[in-house]
Design an enzyme around this catalytic site. Structure first.
Site, PDB file in Angstrom:
ATOM      1  N   LYS A 169       0.836  -1.216   0.000  1.00 37.47           N
ATOM      2  CA  LYS A 169       0.000   0.000   0.000  1.00 37.47           C
ATOM      3  C   LYS A 169       0.862   1.253   0.000  1.00 37.47           C
ATOM      4  O   LYS A 169       0.581   2.222  -0.721  1.00 37.47           O
ATOM      5  CB  LYS A 169      -0.924   0.001   1.219  1.00 37.47           C
ATOM      6  CG  LYS A 169      -1.781   1.267   1.342  1.00 37.47           C
ATOM      7  CD  LYS A 169      -2.738   1.431   0.174  1.00 37.47           C
ATOM      8  CE  LYS A 169      -3.425   2.790   0.171  1.00 37.47           C
ATOM      9  NZ  LYS A 169      -4.222   3.074   1.369  1.00 37.47           N
ATOM     10  N   LYS A 238       1.629  12.389   5.514  1.00 43.52           N
ATOM     11  CA  LYS A 238       1.837  11.244   6.407  1.00 43.52           C
ATOM     12  C   LYS A 238       2.293  10.024   5.620  1.00 43.52           C
ATOM     13  O   LYS A 238       3.226   9.300   6.019  1.00 43.52           O
ATOM     14  CB  LYS A 238       0.552  10.928   7.160  1.00 43.52           C
ATOM     15  CG  LYS A 238       0.654   9.728   8.103  1.00 43.52           C
ATOM     16  CD  LYS A 238      -0.663   8.998   8.263  1.00 43.52           C
ATOM     17  CE  LYS A 238      -1.019   8.202   7.032  1.00 43.52           C
ATOM     18  NZ  LYS A 238      -2.192   7.312   7.224  1.00 43.52           N
TER      19      LYS A 238
END
Length: 290
Positions: A169, A238
């Site tokens: 991911k 992030k």
């Protein structure tokens, strides 16, 4: 019908919990935002008063949380009440190390862990068309497939370590973010040279430069002025930070990635954490055309 606990009802978690409900499962939900809990409870979920309350008696527990740190603190809160033989599925965009550490902890309690982040954005979560990228025991992955079918359409088992799903991911998000940065620069440069922006992305989308930003983010968000893909610059920042940590853990620091991380960080500082990620186009335009 499966008894499920679902923690985290944000822009991704809320729609996923609703789709699990619609598939006929018994879902108990929790979020620190009472309004988010009430909204899903109004559609038939059981509202929990704490994260531990949400998972008590659950056969499968889903987490959809903002950061690895919040995942860790949530597992601290629920570990003692997780049922032996239950499954924890972490849908969060997290780090492989975090997921593997949690799996090691919960194995002692007889709890299986899948690191199963999703891709497809808010629209995919709402439509139930997400891609689910899972790491962990393959038999556990297969057992969860009927649940995954309620929230997605493409399912990948990428390795036996729970952290493998989160590794894939992070790499996928990296490519997506690089595509947005590079496509934005190309369109801004073309615009400065007097070329038509819409025609540029039309050409890119049927040529070798095509990517998710030429096909969606630039034409449908930037050129229309919508700037509402549903993913914030703070979260984009992030993700780039987590990718850098992952690369450092592998002793393989990314060269292009470090430049991209800095650009995203500057954009976030300028536009704010809550600005849509597509606002990075405006940031780059201000830098390039001054």
């Amino acid at each position: 019908m499966t008894s499920l606990g679902f923690i985290g009802l944000g822009s991704m978690g809320g729609p996923m919990a609703r789709n699990l409900l619609a598939a006929g499962h018994d879902v108990t939900v929790y979020d620190i935002d009472d309004t988010a809990v009430e909204a899903v409870a109004d559609e038939g979920a059981t509202a929990a008063t704490s994260s531990a309350d949400a998972v008590t008696g659950a056969e499968v527990v889903f987490l959809s949380l903002p950061t690895p740190g919040i995942v860790e603190s949530t597992v601290d809160e629920i570990e003692a009440v997780l049922e032996e033989g239950s499954i924890l599925v972490d849908l969060t965009t997290s780090t492989p190390a975090t997921t593997n550490e949690i799996a090691n902890r919960l194995t002692e309690r007889g709890v299986d862990v899948l690191g199963a982040p999703v891709s497809g954005g808010v629209s995919g979560a709402e439509d139930g068309t997400l891609s689910i990228i899972a790491g962990g025991d393959e038999a556990v992955f297969e057992a969860c497939k009927p649940l995954f079918e309620a929230i997605g359409t493409d399912f990948f088992h990428v390795g036996d370590a729970p952290g493998h799903g989160h590794a894939v991911k992070l790499l996928n998000n990296y490519l997506s973010n690089i595509a947005l940065l590079a496509t934005s620069e190309a369109v801004i440069l073309g615009d400065a040279a007097g070329l038509d922006r819409q025609q540029l992305v039309d050409i890119f989308s049927v040529s070798t430069g095509r990517n998710s930003s030429t096909e969606d983010k630039i034409p449908n968000q930037v050129l229309t002025g919508e700037y509402d893909v549903g993913f914030k610059l703070g979260l984009m920042n992030k993700d780039m930070r987590l990718l850098s940590e992952f690369a450092d853990d592998q002793d393989a620091p990314l060269l292009v990635g470090r430049v991209a991380r800095d650009l995203v960080g500057y954009a976030r500082t300028t536009k704010g954490d809550d600005a849509d990620m597509t606002r990075i186009y405006e940031f780059l335009e201000d830098v390039m055309i001054s």
